[in-house]
Scaffold this active site. Structure first.
Site, PDB file in Angstrom:
ATOM      1  N   HIS A 155       0.813  -1.220   0.000  1.00  0.00           N
ATOM      2  CA  HIS A 155       0.000   0.000   0.000  1.00  0.00           C
ATOM      3  C   HIS A 155       0.851   1.278   0.000  1.00  0.00           C
ATOM      4  CE1 HIS A 155      -3.179  -2.809   0.697  1.00  0.00           C
ATOM      5  NE2 HIS A 155      -4.096  -1.873   0.906  1.00  0.00           N
ATOM      6  N   TYR A 168     -18.101  48.090  -0.968  1.00  0.00           N
ATOM      7  CA  TYR A 168     -18.404  46.900  -0.179  1.00  0.00           C
ATOM      8  C   TYR A 168     -17.183  46.321   0.521  1.00  0.00           C
ATOM      9  CZ  TYR A 168     -23.000  46.508  -2.492  1.00  0.00           C
ATOM     10  OH  TYR A 168     -24.270  46.719  -2.948  1.00  0.00           O
ATOM     11  N   ARG A 173     -17.106  48.443   3.838  1.00  0.00           N
ATOM     12  CA  ARG A 173     -18.225  48.439   4.791  1.00  0.00           C
ATOM     13  C   ARG A 173     -18.826  47.056   5.005  1.00  0.00           C
ATOM     14  NH1 ARG A 173     -23.509  49.730   1.720  1.00  0.00           N
ATOM     15  NH2 ARG A 173     -22.792  50.355  -0.348  1.00  0.00           N
TER      16      ARG A 173
END
Length: 523
Positions: free
Chosen positions: A105, A301, A304
């Site tokens: 693995h 934006y 604020r």
């Protein structure tokens, strides 16, 4: 000022005050948190294993041995793995089966993960194994514990896990050194594991029944990325508010959108926290009064709406934190050996619970970068915000900060490309036996890449904001912001003309990543 993430019901402090916590952690017994993981990485917490846990581990291993000696068929104990679960394995072959699963693995590829991720994988896996549901032998626990204590770090490649049946390939690489295979970081050198064992006078372990499967089954690769991501994101959240506050003053923005009364009628906890944080950071500044009667009706934006945008990112981090701290104290291998001897082959190894939240957190971090880039752009617009164009008095022969924003735009775009939720994908594996997987390992890796890009964006925004702030002198900003500007000035001068800018960005980026600016506000 406290470095916090605020929730609806509780306040979780990641960057904790160490004196409030024990300096020792009992594996398999105490409750592991992100804060303790952080302290462990800083060598502020030691880990121990109690006699009670030793007894529990030995009892679990005994139950597995009983299964081997009985006629019961239990997946991974006396059967093959995955689609080979119907192949019965004899008692004589059980040890070879467990060795083979580690070797077969360990097929990961790519660059190795960073050392702290390996440490977190080892810590969290050992904690889970010590809970006594995995059937692992005490001798194996002792060897893993010794490697963790001596900072012997296995070489773990980044790619190869699909996040179910856990992180098989990364965990196989993590524990190959137990049997003398793979590579390790040992005494500041990368060497073959068998050379390390020889130097330590340790023999390769002879794995018992179920041990190989217990070692490689689990979500610790995903979990390590979530923990390290949370540590880094906590700093990014605080840096975002700090940068935003500096920009508010530098661009003569209004503080009215942060008033408590506004956010009490839309009471999202993250939004309220950010609004309050911005007001605290700006308290005492002379700048807001200087433009109280200006003709600007409202700010863009990116100024604020910081409470709404930064606050939403806090909610995403909150969600991931809650789930991660459940996973930190969970057993995620398979099958589980209950304390009454019953074995259950279930799906605790499936990474979906973390994968979806990690994808959400990556989006949250990308959005912090997105809005920061808009503030950088806004600062270059000149007369519109009462500043010289491109933040230099003499442009034309000088390009000023023009290309700085190109870099933030590039980083923002790169982060946007990594906002596809990897957990929405599933490629069946194991001949259809594992027909739905989480891809959470990729989510985790992607999250850290987004965070690293965000830290670069935040460094550029902070330098840009401090440059803009200089043009408002002799007005003074708040004590917090003046202190931040002084710290930036230790590495970055005020620019009156073009310079070779890249080294300055890197100097500030390193301090952003290490939390220098946000931690200075707590002193």
């Amino acid at each position: 000022m406290r470095n916090t993430v605020l929730f609806a019901k509780k306040n979780v402090i990641l960057d904790f005050e160490i004196q409030r916590m024990s300096s020792k952690f009992e594996l398999g017994k105490d409750t592991l948190t992100v804060s303790i993981c952080h302290a462990f990485l800083q060598n502020k917490v030691s880990v121990n294993i109690s006699e009670e846990v030793e007894k529990r581990v030995k009892e679990s291993a005994r139950r597995v041995q009983e299964i081997v000696e009985s006629d019961r068929t239990v997946y991974g104990v006396n059967t093959g793995f995955g689609p080979l679960c119907t192949v019965k394995i004899s008692a004589e072959e059980t040890s070879e089966l467990q060795v083979n699963i580690l070797k077969s693995h360990a097929v990961g590829v790519g660059d190795p993960i960073e050392a702290d991720l390996v440490r977190l994988m080892m810590l969290t896996k050992l904690h889970a194994l010590c809970m006594g549901y995995s059937g692992i032998r005490w001798e194996t626990i002792q060897r893993i514990y010794a490697m963790l204590q001596e900072d012997i770090l296995p070489w773990v490649p980044a790619q190869g896990s699909v996040g179910a049946s856990g992180d098989l390939a990364p965990l196989a690489h993590l524990y190959l050194p137990l049997i003398g295979f793979g590579k390790v970081q040992y005494q500041d050198q990368e060497i073959e594991a068998d050379k390390m064992l020889e130097d330590k006078n340790w023999k390769p372990l002879q794995l018992g029944a179920k041990e190989g499967l217990a070692l490689i089954n689990g979500t610790q690769f995903i979990l390590a990325h979530a923990v390290l991501g949370l540590i880094r994101m906590q700093n990014c959240l605080e840096q975002a508010d700090l940068n935003g506050a500096v920009m508010i003053d530098a661009l003569s923005g209004s503080i009215r959108p942060f008033k408590k009364e506004l956010h009490s009628i839309r009471p999202f906890p993250g939004t309220q926290y950010v609004a309050n944080n911005l007001l605290k950071l700006l308290e005492g500044s002379e700048i807001p009064d200087s433009h109280a009667h200006c003709d600007r009706v409202q700010d863009p934006y990116s100024l604020r709406c910081m409470p709404q945008v930064h606050g939403a990112s806090r909610h995403a981090v909150q969600h991931l934190l809650e789930l991660t701290e459940i996973e930190l104290n969970s057993v995620t291998d398979n099958p589980i050996i209950l304390h009454d001897g019953e074995s259950i082959s279930g799906g605790n190894f499936h990474g979906q619970p973390l994968a979806m939240a990690i994808d959400y957190a990556a989006l949250a971090m990308a959005e912090l970068g997105n809005i920061a880039d808009r503030r950088v752009y806004l600062s270059l617009e000149g007369e519109k915000v009462g500043l010289p164009k491109l933040l230099l008095e003499d442009t034309g022969i000088n390009s000023g900060f023009m290309i700085w924003q190109y870099t933030t735009a590039a980083l923002v775009s790169e982060n946007k490309s990594m906002c596809f939720p990897v957990s929405a994908d599933s490629v069946p594996t194991s001949m259809g036996q594992e027909d739905h997987v989480s891809m959470g390992s990729i989510s985790g890796r992607k999250l850290l890449m987004v965070v690293k890009n965000l830290e670069k964006i935040q460094a550029i925004e902070l330098i840009t904001a401090c440059q803009a702030l200089e043009f408002l002198k002799p007005l003074k900003s708040s004590p917090y912001i003046e202190r931040t500007r002084d710290l930036v000035r230790e590495d970055v001068p005020f620019f009156e003309k073009d310079d070779y800018f890249a080294p300055y960005i890197e100097a500030v980026r390193a301090k952003v990543q290490n939390g220098v600016y946000v931690n200075a506000l707590k002193d």
